[in-house]
Design an enzyme around this catalytic site. Structure first.
Site, mmCIF file in Angstrom:
data_model
loop_
_atom_site.group_PDB
_atom_site.id
_atom_site.type_symbol
_atom_site.label_atom_id
_atom_site.label_comp_id
_atom_site.label_asym_id
_atom_site.label_seq_id
_atom_site.Cartn_x
_atom_site.Cartn_y
_atom_site.Cartn_z
ATOM 1 C CD GLU A 1 -2.883 -1.176 2.333
ATOM 2 O OE1 GLU A 1 -4.095 -0.903 2.221
ATOM 3 O OE2 GLU A 1 -2.359 -1.516 3.418
ATOM 4 C CD GLU B 1 -3.548 -6.247 3.861
ATOM 5 O OE1 GLU B 1 -2.830 -5.224 3.887
ATOM 6 O OE2 GLU B 1 -3.619 -6.994 2.856
#
Length: 260
Positions: free
Chosen positions: A115, A135
């Site tokens: 990210e 995640e």
């Protein structure tokens, strides 16, 4: 300023910010995120800095993810605040920065690390890099802009495949998907990054900032990217850099831009 978790080096108009937690695979803890906010704020406001390279210390990882130990004990309200604050203070700060930011991805870029790379304007990877958003294996989803930026870069189907499977992708695949723009050997990674940012910062600084704002506008809900482009295009005509650029073109010489 002292940065316990970062190394800051400036050569000419290029500043390199290295996340320096090699023993932790450069994982993003609260302190490191706070330092990144401060370092990028200073870099964007420093007239001597033209462009920024972001990388990780050592050959193993750019950033292997967030410091998951800091997530333990958080409830829904705290998790929401964590994502909101870090998106604003670090990830969106970089993405909306007025100077070009290039991620030199060495090794693992996972979770918050990918990210962070995606928040940068350009990504170059070493050929041993592995990227992914794992995640869902923790009962989470990407919370630092990953669902949005990955979709913008590689399209909905591939983004969902990467997020839902939690699989890592190779540098070669990332190049094919459009997640990175160049792949090189680990030994050449910083040299290629420096050559790329050097070429970019030879262009007019105000035009670079205008281009970043215009591209970002087209990806922002409620903003007409075409109208933003028109306004930014028009504003360029009022700059000294535009006058210098035209004069240099007509006189067949290299432009000397001042960012004015």
């Amino acid at each position: 300023m002292e940065y316990p978790n970062l190394l800051i080096a400036t050569t000419g108009r290029i500043q390199t910010i290295t996340i320096n937690r090699e023993s932790k695979l450069n994982a993003l803890n609260k302190a490191t995120l706070a330092e990144l906010h401060t370092a990028f704020t200073h870099a964007f406001n420093d007239a001597q800095v033209g462009g920024i390279i972001l990388t990780g210390a050592g050959p193993k990882a750019f950033v292997a993810g967030a410091d998951i130990g800091e997530f333990a004990g958080l409830d829904a309200e705290a998790g929401t605040a964590l994502a909101r604050d870090n998106q604003a203070n670090v990830f969106n700060l970089i993405a909306n920065g007025s100077k070009p930011v290039l991620a030199a991805v060495n090794g693992f870029a996972l979770g918050g690390g990918l990210e962070l790379a995606m928040a940068c304007h350009i990504r170059i990877a070493s050929d041993n890099a592995k990227m992914g958003l794992p995640e869902t294996t923790l009962g989470l989803i990407p919370g630092y802009g990953g669902t949005q930026r990955l979709t913008q870069l590689v399209g909905k189907g591939k983004a969902l495949e990467i997020i839902l499977t939690a699989d890592m992708v190779t540098a070669a695949d990332a190049l094919q998907f459009g997640l990175v723009t160049n792949v090189t050997s680990p030994d050449n990674l910083l040299a290629v990054a420096e050559a790329t940012i050097t070429k970019i910062i030879q262009r007019a600084p105000l035009a670079l900032a205008a281009a970043i704002r215009s591209v970002n506008a087209g990806l922002t809900d409620g903003i007409n990217g075409y109208e933003t482009e028109i306004r930014e295009f028009g504003k360029c005509f009022g700059t000294q850099d535009f006058k210098e650029g035209v004069a240099a073109f007509l006189e067949k010489r290299k432009a000397d831009f001042k960012g004015e």
